[in-house]
Design a protein around this motif. Structure first.
Motif, PDB file in Angstrom:
ATOM      1  N   ILE A   1      36.600 -45.075  26.189  1.00 27.70           N
ATOM      2  CA  ILE A   1      35.293 -45.413  25.899  1.00 27.70           C
ATOM      3  C   ILE A   1      33.758 -46.088  26.672  1.00 27.70           C
ATOM      4  CG2 ILE A   1      34.317 -47.500  24.028  1.00 27.70           C
ATOM      5  CD1 ILE A   1      37.224 -47.946  23.097  1.00 27.70           C
TER       6      ILE A   1
ATOM      7  N   THR B   1      29.250 -48.620  25.239  1.00 29.03           N
ATOM      8  CA  THR B   1      29.876 -48.871  23.561  1.00 29.03           C
ATOM      9  C   THR B   1      30.290 -50.035  23.483  1.00 29.03           C
ATOM     10  OG1 THR B   1      30.185 -45.705  23.318  1.00 29.03           O
ATOM     11  CG2 THR B   1      30.995 -47.874  21.791  1.00 29.03           C
ATOM     12  N   LYS B   2      31.109 -50.847  24.854  1.00 27.59           N
ATOM     13  CA  LYS B   2      31.799 -51.678  24.987  1.00 27.59           C
ATOM     14  C   LYS B   2      30.947 -53.185  24.533  1.00 27.59           C
ATOM     15  CE  LYS B   2      36.120 -50.161  27.189  1.00 27.59           C
ATOM     16  NZ  LYS B   2      36.348 -50.398  28.659  1.00 27.59           N
TER      17      LYS B   2
ATOM     18  N   SER C   1      30.714 -47.543  28.950  1.00 30.73           N
ATOM     19  CA  SER C   1      30.625 -48.926  28.925  1.00 30.73           C
ATOM     20  C   SER C   1      29.552 -49.586  27.911  1.00 30.73           C
ATOM     21  CB  SER C   1      30.669 -48.999  30.171  1.00 30.73           C
ATOM     22  OG  SER C   1      29.283 -48.654  31.240  1.00 30.73           O
TER      23      SER C   1
ATOM     24  N   GLY D   1      27.761 -52.832  23.727  1.00 27.97           N
ATOM     25  CA  GLY D   1      27.117 -52.857  21.825  1.00 27.97           C
ATOM     26  C   GLY D   1      28.232 -53.762  21.404  1.00 27.97           C
ATOM     27  N   THR D   2      29.553 -53.006  21.477  1.00 32.76           N
ATOM     28  CA  THR D   2      30.703 -53.824  19.924  1.00 32.76           C
ATOM     29  C   THR D   2      30.331 -55.136  20.555  1.00 32.76           C
ATOM     30  OG1 THR D   2      31.618 -51.707  20.350  1.00 32.76           O
ATOM     31  CG2 THR D   2      32.363 -53.799  19.388  1.00 32.76           C
TER      32      THR D   2
END
Length: 66
Positions: free
Chosen positions: A6, A10-11, A8, A13-14
């Motif tokens: 994944i 995306t991490k 970074s 943002g999550t």
């Protein structure tokens, strides 16, 4: 073999979205209650630890024949 990594971004943002959704749903009274309960818990835990340490010392002192 497939590599499921994944990005970074995306991490981040999550995690950011999760934290913001939790922060929006918290009331200041909930935060204050949590702070008070954490403080009371820490004081009680420390007090019990000191009391038990004192009791063990007293018990060892009474059992020591010298």
């Amino acid at each position: 073999m497939s590599d499921h990594q994944i990005a970074s971004g995306t991490k981040a943002g999550t995690v950011g979205g999760t934290l913001l959704s939790v922060a929006i749903n918290l009331d200041s009274s909930d935060i204050l209650r949590t702070i008070i309960l954490a403080t009371v818990g820490a004081v009680v835990s420390f007090s019990i630890s000191v009391l038990l340490k004192w009791m063990v010392k007293a018990f060892k002192r009474n059992r020591d024949p010298s």
